[in-house]
Design an enzyme around this catalytic site. Structure first.
Site, short mmCIF file in Angstrom:
data_model
loop_
_atom_site.label_atom_id
_atom_site.label_comp_id
_atom_site.label_asym_id
_atom_site.label_seq_id
_atom_site.Cartn_x
_atom_site.Cartn_y
_atom_site.Cartn_z
N ASN A 33 7.22 3.72 -36.75
CA ASN A 33 6.57 4.15 -35.50
C ASN A 33 5.78 3.03 -34.84
O ASN A 33 5.88 2.82 -33.63
CB ASN A 33 5.65 5.36 -35.76
CG ASN A 33 6.44 6.61 -36.11
OD1 ASN A 33 7.62 6.72 -35.78
ND2 ASN A 33 5.80 7.54 -36.79
N ASP A 80 7.46 24.80 -37.37
CA ASP A 80 7.53 23.97 -38.57
C ASP A 80 8.48 24.65 -39.54
O ASP A 80 8.61 25.87 -39.53
CB ASP A 80 6.13 23.80 -39.20
CG ASP A 80 6.04 22.55 -40.06
OD1 ASP A 80 6.84 22.41 -41.01
OD2 ASP A 80 5.18 21.70 -39.78
N ALA A 124 -1.01 4.13 -34.42
CA ALA A 124 -1.87 3.41 -35.35
C ALA A 124 -2.17 1.97 -34.91
O ALA A 124 -2.73 1.19 -35.66
CB ALA A 124 -1.25 3.41 -36.74
N ILE A 170 -1.56 16.10 -38.27
CA ILE A 170 -1.87 15.66 -36.90
C ILE A 170 -2.21 16.86 -36.02
O ILE A 170 -3.20 16.85 -35.28
CB ILE A 170 -0.71 14.82 -36.32
CG1 ILE A 170 -0.58 13.52 -37.13
CG2 ILE A 170 -0.91 14.54 -34.84
CD1 ILE A 170 0.53 12.60 -36.67
N SER A 217 8.33 14.46 -37.26
CA SER A 217 9.13 13.41 -37.91
C SER A 217 10.15 12.87 -36.92
O SER A 217 10.46 13.51 -35.90
CB SER A 217 9.89 14.00 -39.10
OG SER A 217 10.83 14.96 -38.63
N HIS A 221 -3.20 -4.41 -39.72
CA HIS A 221 -2.13 -4.71 -38.77
C HIS A 221 -2.66 -5.67 -37.72
O HIS A 221 -3.74 -5.47 -37.18
CB HIS A 221 -1.67 -3.43 -38.04
CG HIS A 221 -1.09 -2.40 -38.95
ND1 HIS A 221 -0.55 -2.70 -40.18
CD2 HIS A 221 -0.93 -1.06 -38.79
CE1 HIS A 221 -0.09 -1.60 -40.75
NE2 HIS A 221 -0.32 -0.59 -39.94
#
Lengths: 246, 246
Positions: B168, B33, B113, B14, B61, B198
């Protein structure tokens, strides 16, 4: 949360709904309108943007946007515009964007009677084609048919010229896409419908999306209820600290 | 337009997409990270929010949100959160919202999404019920079936517990609705599909809405391409003067 001072251009149905929904947020309201509308707000006459207003909300007409938009930009206040149809006039749009760059205003076009603009904004540069399908009962076109009838198919500008009653929806979608060539409009008389049904098909390299709207009318039946509520949501977002869908 | 300094929590897929899409906007980037990710940004170690960052973007996450969110709130910088699934933990959500009220941060949850959250935000108080239908090819569930098979039907919390890979999407929608009782989730194995599909059905006193998503994967096939692009759109909006769709 109280504290927002709003100047409404247009004191009709939409301003009434916004005032009702945002009682907790709006401390003071002004409005300009050519007629008395009974809005619980201070009437301004002749037109001027009150110095102590925080934001300006247009909910009047395409003509009002064209007449007063430059005065609002001069006021340097953030400006919410419902009658996006004003931007179907390309010369006006260019002039407006040029003057906007020189001002401290930010301009917000709420999604109005459609949704899914979050998708369109996200995939904007990666769109192959968007189709807006406006379905209405035949009487909306003054005709009687017994089967689904394609009334118009073509580009957004042509649709806007021939069906000015849908101008805001088509122009808002067009502004989000940012490319006239990529928006096709179909207008269909559908005798199976009691109310309007708007559909947006997005084809892109990100995916395919299909948004179907069966809008109910607002207390004033000429406007979809979704339109003023999208303005309410935009205004509320301004003062929120936790913004979902953002 | 250049000038934005971003701190990414998570330097993976991302963050790579955001940096690529917002070259014109991002002047400097930092990232944290647990591993080297090859991101073209200054790596921060151990975790701290760089003083000169303008905004913080979490794209790591659910665990990273839980671990670092309160440090970000202390930094008083605006915070974009992709792993909204962290808020499925109600205690964490309450604590987060409480601390947010005392900070100068604003928090943005991009639509991820899914889309149509502009509609959900607008009709929020007037919703009867929202149904989220997640359809996937059977192999996504490790099963083989020759016909459409309902794998799960129930409330969002239960769905999140049993199918954490969709956490999410379900939590973002739940946060937008703001009422657990009003969100139903169905999960379906559909052998006719090659990719996920979806659907969101909104039933409200404003109208009925149906949003269908056929998302293609991003360059990293575990994420829908729409998700990082919704973050890109949210970040871009921050610096735009003409905002379409609220």
């Amino acid at each position: 949360m109280k504290g927002c001072k709003v100047f409404f251009i247009g004191g009709g149905n939409i301003a009434h709904i916004v005032l009702g929904e945002l009682k907790d947020l709006i401390e003071k309201a002004y409005y300009f309108d050519v007629k008395e509308t009974g809005l619980n707000a201070v009437k301004i006459e002749p037109f001027c943007v009150p110095d102590d207003a925080d934001i300006v909300v247009e909910c009047a007409s395409v003509d009002a946007v064209k007449k007063y938009a430059f005065d609002v930009l001069k006021s340097e206040k953030d400006f919410y515009i419902m009658s996006s149809g004003a931007f179907a006039d390309e010369d006006f749009l260019k002039e407006f964007l040029r003057k906007l760059q020189d001002s401290r205003c930010r301009v917000f076009i709420p999604s109005g009677a459609i949704g899914g603009l979050d998708i369109v904004n996200a995939v904007k540069d990666k769109i192959f084609e968007v189709t807006l399908v406006l379905r209405k009962p035949p009487k909306a076109f003054g005709i009687e048919v017994n089967f689904e009838t394609l009334i118009f198919e073509g580009n957004a500008c042509e649709a806007i010229k021939r069906f000015p009653q849908n101008v805001n929806v088509a122009v808002t979608l067009l502004l989000a896409i940012g490319n006239l060539e990529k928006l096709k409009v179909k207008i269909i008389a559908d005798p199976s419908l009691k109310m309007n049904k708007h559909e947006i098909f997005v084809d892109s390299s990100v995916g395919k999306y299909h948004i179907i709207h069966e809008n109910l009318p607002s207390p004033n039946p000429k406007t979809s209820y979704l339109a003023p509520l999208s303005l309410v949501a935009s205004l509320r977002k301004r003062y929120q600290k936790f913004i979902v869908g953002g």
